[in-house]
Design a protein around this motif. Structure first.
Motif, PDB file in Angstrom:
ATOM      1  N   TYR A 147      42.897  20.117  50.021  1.00 17.60           N
ATOM      2  CA  TYR A 147      42.350  19.874  51.248  1.00 17.60           C
ATOM      3  C   TYR A 147      41.114  18.809  51.362  1.00 17.60           C
ATOM      4  O   TYR A 147      40.357  18.528  49.928  1.00 17.60           O
ATOM      5  N   LEU A 148      41.062  18.112  51.916  1.00 19.84           N
ATOM      6  CA  LEU A 148      39.863  16.302  51.619  1.00 19.84           C
ATOM      7  C   LEU A 148      38.611  17.067  53.023  1.00 19.84           C
ATOM      8  O   LEU A 148      39.565  16.871  53.956  1.00 19.84           O
ATOM      9  N   ILE A 149      37.478  17.305  52.100  1.00 21.47           N
ATOM     10  CA  ILE A 149      36.681  16.739  53.015  1.00 21.47           C
ATOM     11  C   ILE A 149      36.032  15.864  52.910  1.00 21.47           C
ATOM     12  O   ILE A 149      35.410  15.226  51.875  1.00 21.47           O
ATOM     13  N   THR A 150      35.675  15.646  54.356  1.00 19.71           N
ATOM     14  CA  THR A 150      35.492  13.667  54.147  1.00 19.71           C
ATOM     15  C   THR A 150      34.272  13.344  55.147  1.00 19.71           C
ATOM     16  O   THR A 150      34.283  14.199  56.403  1.00 19.71           O
ATOM     17  N   GLY A 151      33.712  12.417  55.879  1.00 18.82           N
ATOM     18  CA  GLY A 151      33.406  11.389  56.422  1.00 18.82           C
ATOM     19  C   GLY A 151      31.925  10.735  55.671  1.00 18.82           C
ATOM     20  O   GLY A 151      32.274  10.683  54.164  1.00 18.82           O
ATOM     21  N   PHE A 158      46.213  10.014  52.635  1.00 20.03           N
ATOM     22  CA  PHE A 158      46.205  11.288  52.664  1.00 20.03           C
ATOM     23  C   PHE A 158      47.344  12.199  52.233  1.00 20.03           C
ATOM     24  O   PHE A 158      47.106  13.576  52.772  1.00 20.03           O
ATOM     25  N   SER A 159      48.587  11.841  52.038  1.00 20.13           N
ATOM     26  CA  SER A 159      49.411  12.108  52.118  1.00 20.13           C
ATOM     27  C   SER A 159      49.286  13.581  51.098  1.00 20.13           C
ATOM     28  O   SER A 159      50.153  14.586  51.355  1.00 20.13           O
ATOM     29  N   TRP A 160      48.908  13.387  50.451  1.00 22.84           N
ATOM     30  CA  TRP A 160      48.495  14.733  49.497  1.00 22.84           C
ATOM     31  C   TRP A 160      47.803  15.888  49.872  1.00 22.84           C
ATOM     32  O   TRP A 160      48.036  16.290  48.685  1.00 22.84           O
ATOM     33  N   PHE A 161      47.631  15.606  50.935  1.00 17.81           N
ATOM     34  CA  PHE A 161      46.290  17.056  50.982  1.00 17.81           C
ATOM     35  C   PHE A 161      47.032  17.633  52.824  1.00 17.81           C
ATOM     36  O   PHE A 161      47.425  16.828  53.299  1.00 17.81           O
ATOM     37  N   THR A 162      47.177  19.167  52.804  1.00 18.78           N
ATOM     38  CA  THR A 162      47.416  19.415  53.375  1.00 18.78           C
ATOM     39  C   THR A 162      46.934  19.273  55.119  1.00 18.78           C
ATOM     40  O   THR A 162      47.324  19.280  56.044  1.00 18.78           O
ATOM     41  N   LYS A 163      45.677  19.007  54.468  1.00 19.73           N
ATOM     42  CA  LYS A 163      44.513  19.201  55.799  1.00 19.73           C
ATOM     43  C   LYS A 163      43.088  18.345  55.460  1.00 19.73           C
ATOM     44  O   LYS A 163      43.136  18.093  53.817  1.00 19.73           O
ATOM     45  N   ILE A 164      43.452  17.151  56.097  1.00 19.84           N
ATOM     46  CA  ILE A 164      42.020  16.966  56.125  1.00 19.84           C
ATOM     47  C   ILE A 164      41.140  17.257  57.144  1.00 19.84           C
ATOM     48  O   ILE A 164      40.656  16.578  58.415  1.00 19.84           O
ATOM     49  N   PHE A 165      39.670  17.429  56.942  1.00 17.56           N
ATOM     50  CA  PHE A 165      38.534  17.994  57.711  1.00 17.56           C
ATOM     51  C   PHE A 165      37.691  16.751  57.500  1.00 17.56           C
ATOM     52  O   PHE A 165      37.299  16.348  56.288  1.00 17.56           O
ATOM     53  N   VAL A 166      37.864  16.717  58.683  1.00 20.58           N
ATOM     54  CA  VAL A 166      36.313  15.020  58.638  1.00 20.58           C
ATOM     55  C   VAL A 166      35.320  15.497  58.808  1.00 20.58           C
ATOM     56  O   VAL A 166      35.087  16.591  60.482  1.00 20.58           O
ATOM     57  N   LEU A 186      39.106   8.444  60.373  1.00 20.16           N
ATOM     58  CA  LEU A 186      38.753   8.933  59.663  1.00 20.16           C
ATOM     59  C   LEU A 186      39.243  10.054  60.773  1.00 20.16           C
ATOM     60  O   LEU A 186      39.978  11.141  60.394  1.00 20.16           O
ATOM     61  N   LEU A 187      39.582  10.650  61.580  1.00 22.86           N
ATOM     62  CA  LEU A 187      39.684  11.287  62.510  1.00 22.86           C
ATOM     63  C   LEU A 187      41.086  10.564  62.836  1.00 22.86           C
ATOM     64  O   LEU A 187      42.103  11.799  63.233  1.00 22.86           O
ATOM     65  N   ALA A 188      41.899   9.341  62.614  1.00 20.05           N
ATOM     66  CA  ALA A 188      42.906   9.102  62.882  1.00 20.05           C
ATOM     67  C   ALA A 188      43.869   9.581  61.138  1.00 20.05           C
ATOM     68  O   ALA A 188      45.363   8.908  61.736  1.00 20.05           O
ATOM     69  N   ALA A 189      43.171   9.923  61.276  1.00 23.36           N
ATOM     70  CA  ALA A 189      44.571  10.076  59.527  1.00 23.36           C
ATOM     71  C   ALA A 189      45.412  11.757  60.261  1.00 23.36           C
ATOM     72  O   ALA A 189      44.577  12.667  61.136  1.00 23.36           O
ATOM     73  N   PRO A 190      46.572  11.233  59.381  1.00 24.69           N
ATOM     74  CA  PRO A 190      47.171  12.630  59.849  1.00 24.69           C
ATOM     75  C   PRO A 190      46.806  13.697  59.100  1.00 24.69           C
ATOM     76  O   PRO A 190      46.563  13.788  58.244  1.00 24.69           O
ATOM     77  N   GLY A 191      46.729  14.540  59.781  1.00 24.60           N
ATOM     78  CA  GLY A 191      46.270  16.230  59.531  1.00 24.60           C
ATOM     79  C   GLY A 191      44.880  16.613  59.772  1.00 24.60           C
ATOM     80  O   GLY A 191      44.071  17.399  59.003  1.00 24.60           O
ATOM     81  N   ALA A 192      44.379  15.299  60.418  1.00 24.83           N
ATOM     82  CA  ALA A 192      42.502  15.357  60.911  1.00 24.83           C
ATOM     83  C   ALA A 192      42.200  16.175  61.127  1.00 24.83           C
ATOM     84  O   ALA A 192      42.437  16.176  62.101  1.00 24.83           O
ATOM     85  N   MET A 193      41.567  17.425  60.294  1.00 26.58           N
ATOM     86  CA  MET A 193      40.500  17.838  62.309  1.00 26.58           C
ATOM     87  C   MET A 193      38.806  17.720  62.137  1.00 26.58           C
ATOM     88  O   MET A 193      38.304  17.609  60.907  1.00 26.58           O
ATOM     89  N   ALA A 194      38.228  17.465  62.876  1.00 19.93           N
ATOM     90  CA  ALA A 194      37.340  17.240  63.680  1.00 19.93           C
ATOM     91  C   ALA A 194      36.830  18.790  63.548  1.00 19.93           C
ATOM     92  O   ALA A 194      36.712  19.667  63.482  1.00 19.93           O
ATOM     93  N   ILE A 195      35.360  18.234  61.897  1.00 21.91           N
ATOM     94  CA  ILE A 195      34.685  20.044  62.003  1.00 21.91           C
ATOM     95  C   ILE A 195      32.857  19.926  62.497  1.00 21.91           C
ATOM     96  O   ILE A 195      32.218  18.317  61.930  1.00 21.91           O
ATOM     97  N   ASP A 196      32.304  19.974  63.439  1.00 23.51           N
ATOM     98  CA  ASP A 196      30.745  19.679  63.946  1.00 23.51           C
ATOM     99  C   ASP A 196      29.666  19.803  62.594  1.00 23.51           C
ATOM    100  O   ASP A 196      29.590  20.857  62.113  1.00 23.51           O
ATOM    101  N   ALA A 197      29.392  19.088  61.851  1.00 24.79           N
ATOM    102  CA  ALA A 197      28.336  19.113  60.546  1.00 24.79           C
ATOM    103  C   ALA A 197      27.156  19.028  61.342  1.00 24.79           C
ATOM    104  O   ALA A 197      26.449  18.954  60.276  1.00 24.79           O
ATOM    105  N   GLN A 198      26.534  19.231  62.346  1.00 23.01           N
ATOM    106  CA  GLN A 198      25.185  19.145  62.705  1.00 23.01           C
ATOM    107  C   GLN A 198      24.668  20.642  62.641  1.00 23.01           C
ATOM    108  O   GLN A 198      23.580  20.522  63.322  1.00 23.01           O
ATOM    109  N   ARG A 199      26.044  21.540  62.662  1.00 23.50           N
ATOM    110  CA  ARG A 199      25.752  22.866  62.690  1.00 23.50           C
ATOM    111  C   ARG A 199      24.815  23.500  61.050  1.00 23.50           C
ATOM    112  O   ARG A 199      25.236  22.762  59.727  1.00 23.50           O
TER     113      ARG A 199
END
Length: 169
Positions: free
Chosen positions: A4-8, A91-99, A140-153
């Motif tokens: 899993y990629l954690i990016t931002g 990106f294709s190497w990751f199961t999911k990408i967390f943005v 980053l959100l346009a990446a395949p398998g990208a999931m938005a994570i609200d990181a202000q919490r």
């Protein structure tokens, strides 16, 4: 296993999330701290870090394919925290990408108050980051398998959301 990629953006909380995942027993890497990532010139040759502000039209903070493959080749679930110039190639190497998403004021505050390094604290560098922030989040959100994570919490909430997402598949 899964990776899993954690990016931002710089200052979005990638390093903190990786540290927290490590504390919870997961295999997690901040690739900024590993030789898997290096600063390269336009010809792909390694170079020393220039004084700020970095002119990103002349440099790339790039993953090295062989080294990235080594850290992802595991029987365990692997988390990678990064914002690499060439990460879209992988990106294709990751199961999911967390943005990790934050607003510009949160980003500014985090960059100026962090103590682990000084990237982004130069006034011009900070301005460049903030001006590109919205566009980078969209890319980053346009990446395949990208999931938005609200990181202000809280960090705990962010990590809990990531773990829940991987457990649900």
């Amino acid at each position: 296993m899964s990776s899993y990629l954690i990016t931002g953006d710089s200052g979005s909380g990638k390093t903190s999330v990786i540290w927290e995942l490590e504390k919870r027993g997961y295999t997690a890497y901040n690739t900024d701290d590993l030789p898997v990532t290096r600063l390269e010139n336009e010809l792909g040759q390694p170079v020393d870090w220039p004084p700020p502000p970095v002119d990103w039209s002349k440099y790339g903070w790039n993953w090295q394919e062989k080294d990235l493959r080594e850290i992802l080749d595991s029987d365990e679930t692997v988390f990678v925290g990064a914002l690499a110039s060439n990460q879209d190639r992988f990106f294709s190497w990751f199961t999911k990408i967390f943005v990790l998403l934050v607003d510009t004021e949160t980003l500014r505050h985090r960059i100026l108050s962090r103590t682990d390094h000084d990237f982004g604290k130069d006034p011009q560098e900070l301005q460049n980051i903030l001006e590109r922030h919205a566009q980078l989040q969209e890319e980053l959100l346009a990446a395949p398998g990208a999931m938005a994570i609200d990181a202000q919490r809280s960090l705990d909430s962010v990590v809990r959301d990531i773990i829940s997402a991987i457990e649900l598949g």
